[in-house]
Design an enzyme around this catalytic site. Structure first.
Site, PDB file in Angstrom:
ATOM      1  N   HIS A 256      -2.579   1.424   6.826  1.00  0.00           N
ATOM      2  CA  HIS A 256      -2.960   1.303   5.414  1.00  0.00           C
ATOM      3  C   HIS A 256      -3.155   2.692   4.818  1.00  0.00           C
ATOM      4  O   HIS A 256      -3.586   3.626   5.504  1.00  0.00           O
ATOM      5  CB  HIS A 256      -4.250   0.491   5.262  1.00  0.00           C
TER       6      HIS A 256
ATOM      7  N   CYS B  40       0.815  -1.221   0.000  1.00  0.00           N
ATOM      8  CA  CYS B  40       0.000   0.000   0.000  1.00  0.00           C
ATOM      9  C   CYS B  40       0.847   1.270   0.000  1.00  0.00           C
ATOM     10  O   CYS B  40       0.648   2.165  -0.834  1.00  0.00           O
ATOM     11  CB  CYS B  40      -0.993  -0.014   1.168  1.00  0.00           C
TER      12      CYS B  40
ATOM     13  N   HIS C 186      -5.914   1.862  -4.176  1.00  0.00           N
ATOM     14  CA  HIS C 186      -5.002   1.333  -3.165  1.00  0.00           C
ATOM     15  C   HIS C 186      -4.588  -0.082  -3.535  1.00  0.00           C
ATOM     16  O   HIS C 186      -5.188  -0.733  -4.403  1.00  0.00           O
ATOM     17  CB  HIS C 186      -5.635   1.377  -1.769  1.00  0.00           C
TER      18      HIS C 186
END
Length: 346
Positions: free
Chosen positions: A309, A261, A321
């Site tokens: 994240h 990520c 993402h």
């Protein structure tokens, strides 16, 4: 009488062994389905597996960010150590030149009638002797004093560099050990997730990996709006992220063909000429915080309380993402995960 008892004991022992063997065979028959109806392991509930797998992915991603941070620090320590070693080599050359000059002075003095005690001390192979003899250098002539002073300075600087290099070696060793710990945690979590997923049918695994925003992925309207509503560098980062849709998630990867990520975010902004830190918990402090109500395409959006994240906002409540190993880079709604904050880097 004693022999009779021994015979009975052997018989009893043999009967026990045969009974145990029979029980083992019966158990094996039950487990394999022979000799009767077997009891297969119950099929896990998909919702429960999904929850457990997502938890494992979250824990693995948090460990991945720790790994990324440790790797960044290890690489920095390696660069500092290399620079120190290069500088130490240059200082050693200068030290040798200074010692050669001092030797020339000593040779001239010897020809003139003996070697000054200060010079004998400073020409010693013992660096500590050099430094301890500083007071004696005061008795040398101006030319000799200058030469001794240069050697003394070079020795001090060289020793300081060696000390700094030892510190960096210790730091590098510690970082590498930390890397291995985080790597073990990540691989353990991902292995556990794969084992859980292997108990599902192919259809259930496909459903578990779902969640991509297919409507927005196939639509160009949101993408075009994102590219026109942002500044040029943010637009370039968004464009890069769109170009990477479908790329696999690989922990620790920063592109160009696979990402985690924070690696995707770093690579997207690198393509726009903006340098970002490697980890989520550093990226959130890399720009100005913005509330969710004021998000613009290109802003970084973060999730979970541990800031484990990150994605790139593209407008209309959506982001791009790299989710986890079960899904590729994709467009998804912000509400897919608990929102933790946002940062505008340009």
């Amino acid at each position: 009488m004693a022999a009779h008892r021994r015979i009975r004991q052997r018989t009893a022992g043999g009967a026990t062994a045969r009974a145990a063997a029979a029980l083992a065979l019966a158990g094996a028959a039950t487990a394999t389905g022979f000799g009767g109806t077997g009891h297969a392991e119950p099929q896990p509930a998909p919702d429960r597996v999904k929850a457990e797998v997502h938890q494992l992915y979250r824990e693995a991603e948090a460990a991945t960010e720790e790994y990324n941070g440790a790797k960044e620090k290890a690489e920095s320590a390696q660069r500092r150590l290399r620079d120190l070693q290069d500088e130490a080599a240059r200082r050693k050359d200068r030290l040798n030149s200074a010692r050669d000059a001092l030797g020339s002075v000593a040779a001239a003095q010897y020809r003139d009638g003996g070697l000054d005690p200060a010079l004998r001390l400073f020409l010693s192979e013992d660096p500590d002797g050099y430094l301890d003899g500083a007071a004696l250098a005061e008795r040398a002539g101006s030319r000799r004093q200058a030469a001794v002073g240069r050697v003394r300075t070079q020795l001090r600087e060289t020793e300081q560099l060696r000390g700094a290099a030892r510190v960096e070696v210790n730091a590098l060793t510690s970082r590498r050990a930390e890397l291995e710990r985080h790597k073990k945690t990540v691989t353990t979590k991902l292995t556990a997730a794969r084992r859980l997923l292997s108990r599902l049918t192919p259809g259930q695994r496909a459903a578990l990996a779902g969640g991509a925003d297919r409507a927005s992925r196939s639509s160009t309207a949101i993408r075009d709006a994102a590219l026109t509503a942002s500044g040029p560098r943010a637009a370039e980062a968004v464009s890069y992220a769109y170009a990477k849709l479908g790329s696999p998630y690989v922990w620790g990867a920063t592109g160009p063909n696979a990402f985690d990520c924070s690696g995707l975010v770093q690579a997207a902004y690198r393509s726009a000429g903006v340098s970002l830190p490697r980890t989520t918990y550093a990226q959130i402090d890399a720009g100005r915080r913005v509330p969710r109500s004021e998000l613009r395409p290109g802003d970084l959006v973060f999730f979970y309380s541990g800031i484990s994240h990150v994605g790139i906002y593209v407008g209309d409540g959506r982001m791009i993402h790299a989710p986890n190993p079960s899904a590729p880079v994709r467009v998804a709604p912000l509400d897919e995960m608990p929102f933790a904050g946002a940062t505008r880097v340009v």
